[in-house]
Design a protein around this motif. Structure first.
Motif, PDB file in Angstrom:
ATOM      1  N   LEU A  71      27.599  44.952  31.436  1.00 23.28           N
ATOM      2  CA  LEU A  71      27.999  44.858  32.832  1.00 23.28           C
ATOM      3  C   LEU A  71      28.651  46.144  33.317  1.00 23.28           C
ATOM      4  N   ARG A  72      28.768  47.130  32.427  1.00 25.87           N
ATOM      5  CA  ARG A  72      29.306  48.430  32.823  1.00 25.87           C
ATOM      6  C   ARG A  72      28.216  49.474  32.648  1.00 25.87           C
ATOM      7  N   GLU A  73      28.521  50.662  33.096  1.00 18.46           N
ATOM      8  CA  GLU A  73      27.566  51.758  32.895  1.00 18.46           C
ATOM      9  C   GLU A  73      28.072  52.669  31.784  1.00 18.46           C
TER      10      GLU A  73
ATOM     11  N   SER B 218      41.584  47.484  37.026  1.00 20.56           N
ATOM     12  CA  SER B 218      40.699  47.686  38.173  1.00 20.56           C
ATOM     13  C   SER B 218      41.378  47.258  39.471  1.00 20.56           C
ATOM     14  N   ARG B 219      42.359  46.359  39.366  1.00 21.78           N
ATOM     15  CA  ARG B 219      43.091  45.955  40.566  1.00 21.78           C
ATOM     16  C   ARG B 219      44.163  46.976  40.943  1.00 21.78           C
ATOM     17  N   ALA B 220      44.648  47.704  39.925  1.00 21.36           N
ATOM     18  CA  ALA B 220      45.757  48.633  40.160  1.00 21.36           C
ATOM     19  C   ALA B 220      45.244  50.067  40.200  1.00 21.36           C
ATOM     20  N   LYS B 221      44.181  50.285  40.884  1.00 22.71           N
ATOM     21  CA  LYS B 221      43.597  51.619  41.087  1.00 22.71           C
ATOM     22  C   LYS B 221      43.312  52.301  39.757  1.00 22.71           C
ATOM     23  N   GLY B 222      42.905  51.523  38.754  1.00 21.59           N
ATOM     24  CA  GLY B 222      42.505  52.115  37.485  1.00 21.59           C
ATOM     25  C   GLY B 222      43.647  52.401  36.535  1.00 21.59           C
TER      26      GLY B 222
ATOM     27  N   VAL C 102      42.706  32.208  39.568  1.00 19.93           N
ATOM     28  CA  VAL C 102      41.930  32.009  38.341  1.00 19.93           C
ATOM     29  C   VAL C 102      42.342  33.036  37.297  1.00 19.93           C
ATOM     30  N   LEU C 103      42.440  34.278  37.740  1.00 16.51           N
ATOM     31  CA  LEU C 103      42.860  35.334  36.831  1.00 16.51           C
ATOM     32  C   LEU C 103      44.224  35.005  36.247  1.00 16.51           C
ATOM     33  N   ALA C 104      45.132  34.516  37.105  1.00 19.30           N
ATOM     34  CA  ALA C 104      46.481  34.196  36.635  1.00 19.30           C
ATOM     35  C   ALA C 104      46.432  33.134  35.549  1.00 19.30           C
ATOM     36  N   VAL C 105      45.626  32.099  35.774  1.00 15.65           N
ATOM     37  CA  VAL C 105      45.546  31.013  34.791  1.00 15.65           C
ATOM     38  C   VAL C 105      44.957  31.530  33.482  1.00 15.65           C
ATOM     39  N   VAL C 106      43.891  32.296  33.611  1.00 10.96           N
ATOM     40  CA  VAL C 106      43.221  32.818  32.417  1.00 10.96           C
ATOM     41  C   VAL C 106      44.181  33.679  31.609  1.00 10.96           C
ATOM     42  N   PHE C 107      44.872  34.554  32.302  1.00  3.73           N
ATOM     43  CA  PHE C 107      45.828  35.439  31.631  1.00  3.73           C
ATOM     44  C   PHE C 107      46.930  34.602  30.981  1.00  3.73           C
ATOM     45  N   LEU C 108      47.404  33.598  31.710  1.00  2.00           N
ATOM     46  CA  LEU C 108      48.502  32.786  31.184  1.00  2.00           C
ATOM     47  C   LEU C 108      48.081  32.064  29.902  1.00  2.00           C
TER      48      LEU C 108
ATOM     49  N   GLU D 217      45.258  45.447  44.523  1.00  2.00           N
ATOM     50  CA  GLU D 217      44.199  44.667  45.137  1.00  2.00           C
ATOM     51  C   GLU D 217      44.320  43.242  44.612  1.00  2.00           C
ATOM     52  N   GLN D 218      44.575  42.277  45.473  1.00  2.00           N
ATOM     53  CA  GLN D 218      44.777  40.907  44.995  1.00  2.00           C
ATOM     54  C   GLN D 218      43.468  40.151  45.004  1.00  2.00           C
ATOM     55  N   ARG D 219      42.541  40.607  44.219  1.00  2.00           N
ATOM     56  CA  ARG D 219      41.226  39.986  44.212  1.00  2.00           C
ATOM     57  C   ARG D 219      41.110  39.160  42.945  1.00  2.00           C
ATOM     58  N   ASP D 220      40.465  38.013  43.074  1.00  2.00           N
ATOM     59  CA  ASP D 220      40.343  37.139  41.906  1.00  2.00           C
ATOM     60  C   ASP D 220      39.198  37.626  41.006  1.00  2.00           C
ATOM     61  N   LEU D 221      39.084  36.969  39.871  1.00  2.00           N
ATOM     62  CA  LEU D 221      38.031  37.322  38.922  1.00  2.00           C
ATOM     63  C   LEU D 221      36.657  37.193  39.583  1.00  2.00           C
ATOM     64  N   SER D 222      35.861  38.207  39.461  1.00  2.00           N
ATOM     65  CA  SER D 222      34.476  38.057  39.897  1.00  2.00           C
ATOM     66  C   SER D 222      33.678  37.487  38.727  1.00  2.00           C
ATOM     67  N   ILE D 223      32.467  37.060  39.037  1.00  2.00           N
ATOM     68  CA  ILE D 223      31.669  36.443  37.972  1.00  2.00           C
ATOM     69  C   ILE D 223      31.366  37.452  36.878  1.00  2.00           C
ATOM     70  N   ARG D 224      31.077  38.695  37.302  1.00  2.00           N
ATOM     71  CA  ARG D 224      30.802  39.729  36.306  1.00  2.00           C
ATOM     72  C   ARG D 224      31.970  39.932  35.366  1.00  2.00           C
ATOM     73  N   GLU D 225      33.175  39.886  35.938  1.00  2.00           N
ATOM     74  CA  GLU D 225      34.361  40.083  35.095  1.00  2.00           C
ATOM     75  C   GLU D 225      34.617  38.870  34.215  1.00  2.00           C
ATOM     76  N   ALA D 226      34.321  37.704  34.771  1.00  2.00           N
ATOM     77  CA  ALA D 226      34.663  36.471  34.061  1.00  2.00           C
ATOM     78  C   ALA D 226      33.726  36.218  32.888  1.00  2.00           C
ATOM     79  N   LEU D 227      32.509  36.709  33.013  1.00  2.00           N
ATOM     80  CA  LEU D 227      31.480  36.384  32.021  1.00  2.00           C
ATOM     81  C   LEU D 227      31.917  36.644  30.580  1.00  2.00           C
ATOM     82  N   PRO D 228      32.451  37.815  30.272  1.00  2.00           N
ATOM     83  CA  PRO D 228      32.877  37.995  28.867  1.00  2.00           C
ATOM     84  C   PRO D 228      34.227  37.354  28.538  1.00  2.00           C
ATOM     85  N   ILE D 229      35.035  37.029  29.560  1.00  2.00           N
ATOM     86  CA  ILE D 229      36.383  36.506  29.271  1.00  2.00           C
ATOM     87  C   ILE D 229      36.361  35.000  29.035  1.00  2.00           C
ATOM     88  N   LEU D 230      35.635  34.294  29.906  1.00  2.00           N
ATOM     89  CA  LEU D 230      35.746  32.834  29.881  1.00  2.00           C
ATOM     90  C   LEU D 230      35.343  32.202  28.550  1.00  2.00           C
TER      91      LEU D 230
END
Lengths: 491, 504
Positions: free
Chosen positions: B98-100, B351-355, B371-377, B441-454
């Motif tokens: 999912l990365r280059e 990626s949320r904190a400007k890298g 979702v990110l918060a729960v996953v991290f917790l 950036e207060q953006r939640d997990l995208s599907i691409r990000e979630a795929l390897p984590i979940l």
């Protein structure tokens, strides 16, 4: 009257490798006189390659047919076959690697290749020598053409300097050896190795100071040729100065020949005195490992680095010789072959890179090679990993076999020295890898010269064999141990 | 045969992708990762628990003159670790896809080689084969850090390799000595099969230096505290998915090495160095935790917490009790899974904190990213061994084992449990809570990000709900691994009937 003269029996079939090489060398010299430069440029190397191939086939046919020929002057056994093949192959690759070199302008192509073949004959004689006189004759026939070959790049000061330096130091080495051989003869009353063996076996150990001194001098003399410390000082300068194909030939074949005859003397007639010479060899091995590895650190010239590293590699090889069992000899022979192959890969890459850029021989010339020419860099990487002794390469298995021999033979401390030496060696081998893959080369260094396919092919072939020796080592190791058995049992 | 296939699958697909070209390399690698996982899970399901012992065994003479066997097997000791490796590899390959990457063909080749080497080390039943794979693991990671890393990557990777190989090369000499000396002592043919060597004990003096060489190799790789100097730079330079594979499974090979080799082969030495290794374990826990709650770097929190966690694992093993060893095995799996999740989460946070991976530049992300918060917790709670998590059971078993064996050590080690809560919660709070002062950036997990984590999160939950299957399989072999050393140390390896069932 004529009928009364009985012609001596000559075993032509066992002698065939020697005769064919000699005839070939003369023919190559003559072919060098052909008028057309174009014709000459493929006829001479072609003839040399045909000669070497023929010799290789004849050598192969002697496998498992040991024979003592020319009134016991030469012993053509499995050790001769294996190391002879190695020298012949090294010569053949030297021919291939010199195909596009410009030494032709300075010395004739015929002379160059003829000298190469004559040196190879010297190696074959040295490896098979069964008599003190043959040893010296072989060593000189090996060395004298090499002195000239080192200096064949007439327009480069370094090349001439290398030739001269090698001549002087090499002569000292030869003289030392000759003196040692004379003392051995004086002590035992014979020049024939088997007879010397019988004489020593009667006394059991080297109680005779004459014999002791003779052995020490012979070891020192051969150490010069094998560039083992502390007789290695000429190595970096000569390796750097000589034309790189010649360096390749020296680094692989000369080493094999010198170690081969050392093995034949020490594990042959001198085997009953193993307790006397083993500590000496162990000391030389330790010193070589230390000096070679630390000397190689921080070298910016790749040829110098490889020269120092070859000193260390001889140390590893001698660590196998210390254990005078078939296990140790097997390990030594296996590692010697692997060493030759991986060194060939490294030098082939250096030659190719030398042609592509001005600083191709310097470490800086390798910057970004992984991006520019990944296959070439890949071959170099395999070679470096193998020299450092990392899996899955032949270098790993070779070191494993030597450590195994040392551990079984009660030389555990030497195995530890070997391992620590390998650790230090990472410092310079990894530096090459890091330079190739992990630093950017400047754009100006893009190759302008046409790539030499045959050199890349040699590098890739050698790298592939290095990997193969690491993945499927059983067969070559068994052959190497066969050699060990025959050497031990033939005495 | 299945095991040989499993072992070579990552490498083969890595090579195949390289041959097929830049466009196909990613799909082939992902297929390879999933295929490896599939084969591993299939083997685990077909493993006959009732029968136990070694199954799917392959044993061929590989290097006849040196007596090296191509011997692979699955038993209760490595089953979970093999599945873990396949799982982590699959997650990492998906994350990478999912990365280059630059030069993807080489990248996936090295990644596959790394996974194959780790699988080989877990499966190997021949001492030299193990050492070979142990050394081989390092080669691809040398390139992965040096070529695809960030920052001062060349220095970092060189440092890592030299540190690690210092131990590994000594281990190589020691391993050869083990076989050679055993063969000559007992007048037998040279043979490096671990099961054979177990029956040919060496003299006590010989055992000691050989054990120390092995311990050096394993302690550097884990890493344990005096030998952790390479960790910071290497972790900082590694590309994140590579770090997940590295931290998730490579350190486990070292811990597994203690259980598989060091204890059964050198029981007398293990017993006499028990105190030293327990001390190293305790120091690793305390020092690692201290480092973890003083660093502001999210990635290093994970890295230093690994030191502490592996300190626990080391304690469990060198308690020389059945409980401790079982806890250590369980904790290896737990830590592997949790690390994968945490490392990937660090990537998302950055990626949320400007890298930036600095905790100081994060804050308040949770408000817009439930979702990110729960996953991290979940991952954080698991890592701090919250009761009800499998990590809790693992640490409990370890501490119980240590308590039965060397009580003082257990008391000090308990501090580590509390410290883990401090550093994990500190990292969580500073990243996720508080006012958003840095404009993250207060953006939640995208599907691409979630795929390897979940999947990792799901596995954490699954392990928490039912750790018994794992414990049941490992009980016998873990006990068997510690018995010789426990005997030498006069410890009763199986203390009063505490089984996993009694605790749940």
């Amino acid at each position: 009257m004529i009928a009364a003269i009985k012609a001596p029996f000559i075993d032509w079939s066992a002698l065939a490798p020697y005769t064919s090489l000699t005839v070939g060398a003369v023919l190559v010299l003559i072919a060098g006189l052909v008028g057309s430069a174009r014709l000459r440029s493929w006829l001479v190397p072609g003839l040399a390659l045909v000669t070497l191939t023929g010799t290789a086939v004849e050598l192969l046919s002697r496998w498992n047919h040991p024979k003592v020929i020319i009134s016991e002057a030469l012993r053509v056994d499995n050790l001769t076959v294996i190391l002879g093949l190695l020298c012949v192959a090294a010569a053949a690759f030297a021919v291939v690697l010199s195909l596009r070199s410009d030494t032709e302008d300075s010395v004739g192509r015929g002379e160059y290749h003829s000298l190469l073949l004559f040196s190879t004959i010297g190696m074959l004689i040295l490896i098979a020598a069964n008599d003190l006189v043959t040893i010296f004759a072989g060593l000189e026939l090996l060395s004298i053409p090499l002195y000239v070959l080192c200096a064949t790049e007439l327009r480069r000061e370094h090349s001439l300097e290398a030739g001269l330096k090698y001549l002087i130091v090499g002569s000292v080495g030869s003289a030392t050896l000759l003196y040692g051989l004379a003392l051995i003869y004086g002590a035992t009353g014979s020049t024939s190795l088997p007879k010397i063996g019988v004489a020593i076996a009667d006394t059991g150990a080297l109680t005779d100071p004459l014999l002791l001194a003779g052995t020490a001098l012979a070891i020192a003399g051969l150490s010069f040729k094998a560039s083992a410390a502390p007789f290695h000082q000429w190595t970096p300068d000569v390796y750097e100065g000589a034309p790189t194909p010649v360096t390749t030939f020296m680094a692989t074949a000369t080493k094999a020949a010198a170690l081969g005859i050392l093995l034949r003397i020490l594990v042959g007639p001198l085997l009953p005195a193993v307790d006397d010479w083993a500590p000496v060899i162990a000391a030389v091995a330790t010193l070589s490992i230390i000096v070679g590895n630390f000397g190689a650190l921080g070298q910016d010239s790749l040829k110098r680095m490889l020269a120092w590293s070859s000193v260390a590699q001889v140390g590893y090889l001698l660590a196998g010789l210390v254990v005078a069992t078939s296990l140790g000899i097997g390990a030594l022979v296996f590692y010697l072959v692997v060493y030759a192959v991986m060194t060939l890969a490294a030098f082939a890459v250096v030659i190719e890179n030398e042609r592509a850029s001005d600083d191709g021989e310097r470490l800086s010339g390798f910057a970004g090679l992984g991006r520019r020419r990944p296959w070439l860099a890949g071959a170099m990487t395999v070679s470096m990993l193998s020299l450092a002794g990392l899996p899955p390469t032949g270098g790993f298995i070779g070191k494993l076999a030597i450590i195994n021999a040392d551990a079984s033979g009660g030389w555990m401390w030497l195995a530890i020295v070997l391992v620590l030496g390998s650790l230090v060696s990472l410092g310079y081998y990894l530096r090459v890898i890091a330079t190739m893959w992990m630093t950017e080369g400047s754009a100006a260094k893009t190759p302008v010269v046409k790539q030499a396919r045959e050199i890349v092919a040699v590098a890739l072939l050698a790298a592939a064999v290095t990997i193969a020796a690491g993945v499927l080592p059983s067969w070559p190791l068994e052959r190497a141990q066969d050699v060990g058995h025959t050497v031990i049992s033939s005495r | 045969m299945e095991l040989t296939l499993l072992l070579f699958l990552p490498l083969a697909t890595g090579l195949l992708g390289g041959i097929l070209g830049n466009r196909l390399v990613k799909p082939v690698a992902v297929l390879g990762g999933l295929g490896t996982l599939g084969v591993a899970v299939g083997l685990a399901l077909n493993y006959d628990t009732a029968l136990g012992g070694s199954q799917f065994t392959v044993d061929k003479l590989w290097v006849k003159p040196l007596g090296i066997h191509w011997a692979l097997t699955i038993d209760g000791l490595n089953l979970a670790l093999v599945v873990l490796t396949a799982f982590v590899y699959a997650s990492v390959v998906v994350a990478c896809a999912l990365r280059e990457q630059e030069s993807p063909r080489l990248f996936y080749f090295h990644l596959g080689l790394g996974a194959s080497a780790v699988l080989g080390a877990f499966l190997a039943q021949d001492l030299i084969l193990f050492v070979l794979f142990f050394d081989l693991m390092l080669v691809p990671f040398y390139f992965l850090v040096g070529q695809w890393g960030t920052g001062d990557r060349v220095a970092a990777t060189t440092k890592m390799v030299i540190y690690t190989l210092a131990g590994s090369l000594l281990m190589l000499a020691a391993a050869v000595a083990t076989g050679a000396l055993a063969a000559s002592h007992h007048g037998r043919h040279l043979d490096f099969l671990i099961s054979n060597l177990e029956r040919l004990p060496l003299g006590k003096g010989t055992q000691q230096w050989i054990f120390l060489c092995f311990a050096a190799a394993f302690l550097v790789k884990m890493p344990a505290v005096p030998l952790h100097g390479w960790l910071k730079d290497a972790y900082k330079s590694m590309p994140l998915p590579v770090l997940a594979l590295f931290s998730g499974v490579l350190s486990k090979v070292a811990a597994y090495g203690f259980l598989k080799l060091a204890l059964p082969l050198f029981p007398d030495a293990a017993a006499s160095f028990q105190d030293l290794l327990l001390a190293i374990g305790v120091i690793s826990i305390l020092y690692g935790s201290a480092l973890a709650f003083t660093t502001n770097d999210a990635r290093l929190v994970v890295g230093y917490s690994s030191i502490a966690q592996l300190g626990f694992i080391l304690l469990g093993i060198f308690s020389l009790t059945s409980d401790g060893a079982q806890g250590a095995l369980l904790q290896m799996v737990n830590h592997g899974v949790v690390t994968v999740a945490l490392v990937m989460i660090v990537g998302v946070l950055a990626s949320r904190a400007k890298g930036s991976e600095d905790l100081g530049s994060m804050g308040g992300i949770a408000m817009g990213a439930p979702v990110l918060a729960v996953v991290f917790l979940i991952a954080a709670f698991a890592n701090l061994a919250m009761p009800a998590s499998a990590n809790f059971i693992g640490e409990f078993l370890i501490l119980k084992g240590v308590f039965d064996s060397v009580t003082v050590v257990a008391v000090i080690a308990c501090l580590g449990v509390a410290m883990a809560a401090v550093y994990m919660l500190r990292a969580y709070i500073r990243a996720m809570h508080g006012p958003d002062t840095n404009g993250v950036e207060q953006r939640d997990l995208s599907i691409r990000e979630a795929l390897p984590i979940l999947p990792a999160i799901a596995l954490i939950l699954a392990l928490a709900l039912s750790p018994q299957p794992l414990l049941k399989r490992s009980e016998g072999p873990a006990t068997a691994a510690v018995i010789p050393a426990a005997k030498a140390a006069n410890i009763d390896p199986i203390q009063t009937a505490t089984t996993a069932q009694a605790k749940r």
